[in-house]
Write a protein that holds these residues in place. Sequence first.
Motif, PDB file in Angstrom:
ATOM      1  N   SER A 147       0.803  -1.226   0.000  1.00 14.11           N
ATOM      2  CA  SER A 147       0.000   0.000   0.000  1.00 14.11           C
ATOM      3  C   SER A 147       0.840   1.283   0.000  1.00 14.11           C
ATOM      4  N   GLU A 148       2.093   1.159   0.430  1.00 12.82           N
ATOM      5  CA  GLU A 148       2.934   2.365   0.496  1.00 12.82           C
ATOM      6  C   GLU A 148       3.731   2.588  -0.799  1.00 12.82           C
ATOM      7  N   ILE A 149       3.622   1.622  -1.715  1.00 14.18           N
ATOM      8  CA  ILE A 149       4.464   1.751  -2.924  1.00 14.18           C
ATOM      9  C   ILE A 149       3.758   2.633  -3.947  1.00 14.18           C
ATOM     10  N   ARG A 150       4.243   3.828  -4.080  1.00 14.42           N
ATOM     11  CA  ARG A 150       3.614   4.773  -5.006  1.00 14.42           C
ATOM     12  C   ARG A 150       3.818   4.335  -6.446  1.00 14.42           C
ATOM     13  N   GLY A 151       2.770   4.522  -7.266  1.00 12.53           N
ATOM     14  CA  GLY A 151       2.881   4.165  -8.684  1.00 12.53           C
ATOM     15  C   GLY A 151       2.482   2.728  -8.960  1.00 12.53           C
ATOM     16  N   LEU A 152       1.918   2.057  -7.950  1.00 11.37           N
ATOM     17  CA  LEU A 152       1.580   0.633  -8.106  1.00 11.37           C
ATOM     18  C   LEU A 152       0.064   0.437  -8.125  1.00 11.37           C
ATOM     19  N   SER A 153      -0.413  -0.445  -8.997  1.00 12.94           N
ATOM     20  CA  SER A 153      -1.821  -0.863  -8.996  1.00 12.94           C
ATOM     21  C   SER A 153      -1.853  -2.369  -8.822  1.00 12.94           C
ATOM     22  N   TYR A 154      -2.837  -2.860  -8.098  1.00 12.56           N
ATOM     23  CA  TYR A 154      -2.936  -4.306  -7.874  1.00 12.56           C
ATOM     24  C   TYR A 154      -4.341  -4.678  -7.443  1.00 12.56           C
ATOM     25  N   ARG A 155      -4.556  -5.959  -7.270  1.00 16.97           N
ATOM     26  CA  ARG A 155      -5.867  -6.477  -6.888  1.00 16.97           C
ATOM     27  C   ARG A 155      -5.843  -6.850  -5.413  1.00 16.97           C
ATOM     28  N   LYS A 156      -6.905  -6.488  -4.717  1.00 18.12           N
ATOM     29  CA  LYS A 156      -7.027  -6.923  -3.319  1.00 18.12           C
ATOM     30  C   LYS A 156      -8.386  -7.606  -3.247  1.00 18.12           C
ATOM     31  N   GLY A 157      -8.381  -8.915  -3.218  1.00 13.65           N
ATOM     32  CA  GLY A 157      -9.648  -9.646  -3.367  1.00 13.65           C
ATOM     33  C   GLY A 157     -10.179  -9.339  -4.747  1.00 13.65           C
ATOM     34  N   ASP A 158     -11.426  -8.834  -4.805  1.00  9.14           N
ATOM     35  CA  ASP A 158     -11.988  -8.490  -6.116  1.00  9.14           C
ATOM     36  C   ASP A 158     -11.853  -7.001  -6.421  1.00  9.14           C
ATOM     37  N   ASP A 159     -11.264  -6.264  -5.476  1.00  7.40           N
ATOM     38  CA  ASP A 159     -11.133  -4.813  -5.692  1.00  7.40           C
ATOM     39  C   ASP A 159      -9.794  -4.466  -6.331  1.00  7.40           C
ATOM     40  N   LEU A 160      -9.825  -3.356  -7.061  1.00  6.06           N
ATOM     41  CA  LEU A 160      -8.568  -2.857  -7.629  1.00  6.06           C
ATOM     42  C   LEU A 160      -8.052  -1.727  -6.757  1.00  6.06           C
ATOM     43  N   VAL A 161      -6.764  -1.776  -6.467  1.00  5.40           N
ATOM     44  CA  VAL A 161      -6.166  -0.706  -5.654  1.00  5.40           C
ATOM     45  C   VAL A 161      -5.188   0.068  -6.532  1.00  5.40           C
ATOM     46  N   HIS A 162      -5.337   1.379  -6.532  1.00  6.20           N
ATOM     47  CA  HIS A 162      -4.380   2.229  -7.259  1.00  6.20           C
ATOM     48  C   HIS A 162      -3.699   3.122  -6.234  1.00  6.20           C
ATOM     49  N   ASN A 163      -2.472   2.847  -5.936  1.00  9.11           N
ATOM     50  CA  ASN A 163      -1.745   3.687  -4.968  1.00  9.11           C
ATOM     51  C   ASN A 163      -1.512   5.079  -5.563  1.00  9.11           C
ATOM     52  N   ALA A 164      -1.110   6.004  -4.691  1.00  9.15           N
ATOM     53  CA  ALA A 164      -0.834   7.374  -5.159  1.00  9.15           C
ATOM     54  C   ALA A 164       0.260   7.352  -6.231  1.00  9.15           C
TER      55      ALA A 164
END
Length: 496
Positions: free
Chosen positions: A168-185
Amino acid sequence: MNILLIDPPFYRFFNYYNRYFPLGLGYLASTLKKAGHEVMIYDADCNKNAKGMDYTRLPEKYRIYLKELKNPGNPIIKEISETFQNYQPDIVGITVMTPKMASAFTVASLAKQYNRGCSVIVGGPHATLQPSEILKNSRDVDFVINGEGETVFLELINSLRADNNSFSEIRGLSYRKGDDLVHNATRSFIDDLDCLPFPDREGLLGLDTYTSEDMGLLMGSRGCPYRCSYCATQIWTRKVRYRSLANILEEIRYVHRRFGTRQFTFKDDSFTVNRKRVMEFCHALHDEDLKINWDCNTRVDLVDQELLKVMKKAGCNSIKVGIESGSERILELMDKGITLERICDAARLFRETGIHWTTYFMMGIPTETREDVKKTLDLLHKIRPSFASIGVYEPFPGTRLFEIGVERGLVKQEMSYEDFFTHIPSDYYLKDIKRRVDTMDYENFTTMENEAKDVFHDYNKGIGRILERAKARSNIYLHNPRIFFNDVEKFLGWLR
Ligand code: B12
Ligand code: SF4
């Protein structure tokens, strides 16, 4: 942990010439190696026995590509699977430009077939523009990295190695958490480009299949201050960041010494955007007396006679410029910031200086008419460049022209997985593949496209054009006859 960085195959499926050292992967590899990681670069698009060269004809063969991507018996697909088996990567990093998205999905799926547990990470221009689309479409992709990759990739690899799942702290990273998509800052850009190690050319699998010229790709700056409405250079910013001249010269000296390279290619977006700096670079390079040549991209409004003379004296033997259209109206729509008058002035300067110059043109812009295309063909014959190519406009997400296409009902915002495997790459993002422009029907457009491509092909075939190119490259032919034979082969492939 073994890390394998891959440039997915594309041109190879058509046996087209493609031997470009993947510079972006080179930077990632050298950054990771410096931090103590084990990395290899696999350029799965490197074509050892290329024949074809006329890229304008490429779309005619795209159907073969779509079929072969799904063929497990295809030698290229087999080679990728074997490379996974041989190298046993724990992490696979894939670079992707928009037209290679189906190839990238295929490589991701082959990686997971080899080992479900290996992490698949996608980066590059298309990943930067469409992270959600990639993650939604393929469960084979675990992470998407946006923008400049060196620091964020290193942080991700460190986190994967530590097995702490703290992304979660890695800026510029997108990934999946369960079925949700996470886009970090988002992440800010690297301020000091000199702190990056030189791209890792030695890390390439099959190093001996590349010529010395292939190794000569380099980048002296990142970013472009212009905003042409078709151009997908958003991966960088409008602020141009420069490497120091000393750092660039050191890389040139190193590549020259290590690979015997005599032809270098600057891949900077607009090489002459800072005139003073280019002048200084040319004087410094001239003083080095390395007897090398180099070529670059720039704009017609960023050249003048004195600058061109100094560049030529310092070994510049070819300049590529985007002209795009002979229609003022279309140039305006492209936000190109150049006029027909400026184009003709630059043509005169190139001819007077005797520098080989290549021009890029486009057709098929929304609202473009037959009269606009006719103006482009007229301009070609008026300015008479050393070489000219024309391509049909392809809408790339993240560009202003893409949005105009959406507004006019020609373009859709996202593609599905199936779309990537049923549409040929030049039709990506078109709502209806038979409606590329809104001014004429498909049949009329296709006829016009073929006529225009024939005009360009005939233009380039002229003996004067061929001699001009040979003259510009005579220095490298003298020092490396293999490059001469490569060029002859490329040319013959292109004639077909
Ligand atoms: C050299 C080049 C090529 C070479 C490719 C050489 C190679 N193997 O890399 C060739 C001539 C083959 C080429 C072809 C095309 N190109 Co080109 N090309 C470039 C150019 C000028 C430089 C690329 C480069 O080396 N950049 C320097 C490195 C350091 O940057 P990078 O590759 O982007 O990598 C960084 C990040 O993206 C990221 N990253 C990249 N990959 C990965 C992977 C992972 C795992 C991670 C974590 C991070 C990451 O980290 C890297 C370091 O910071 C760029 C413009 C530009 N300024 O970047 C256009 C550019 C990439 N090309 C572009 C286009 C449109 C094309 C063509 C479609 C043109 C055409 N109409 O034929 C074709 C497509 C070919 C295909 N079928 O895919 C667009 C991409 C648009 C898009 N949405 O994808 C760009 C941005 C130009 C533009 N301004 O529009 N191209
Ligand atoms: S087309 Fe060239 S000048 Fe225009 S924004 Fe893109 S890189 Fe810059």
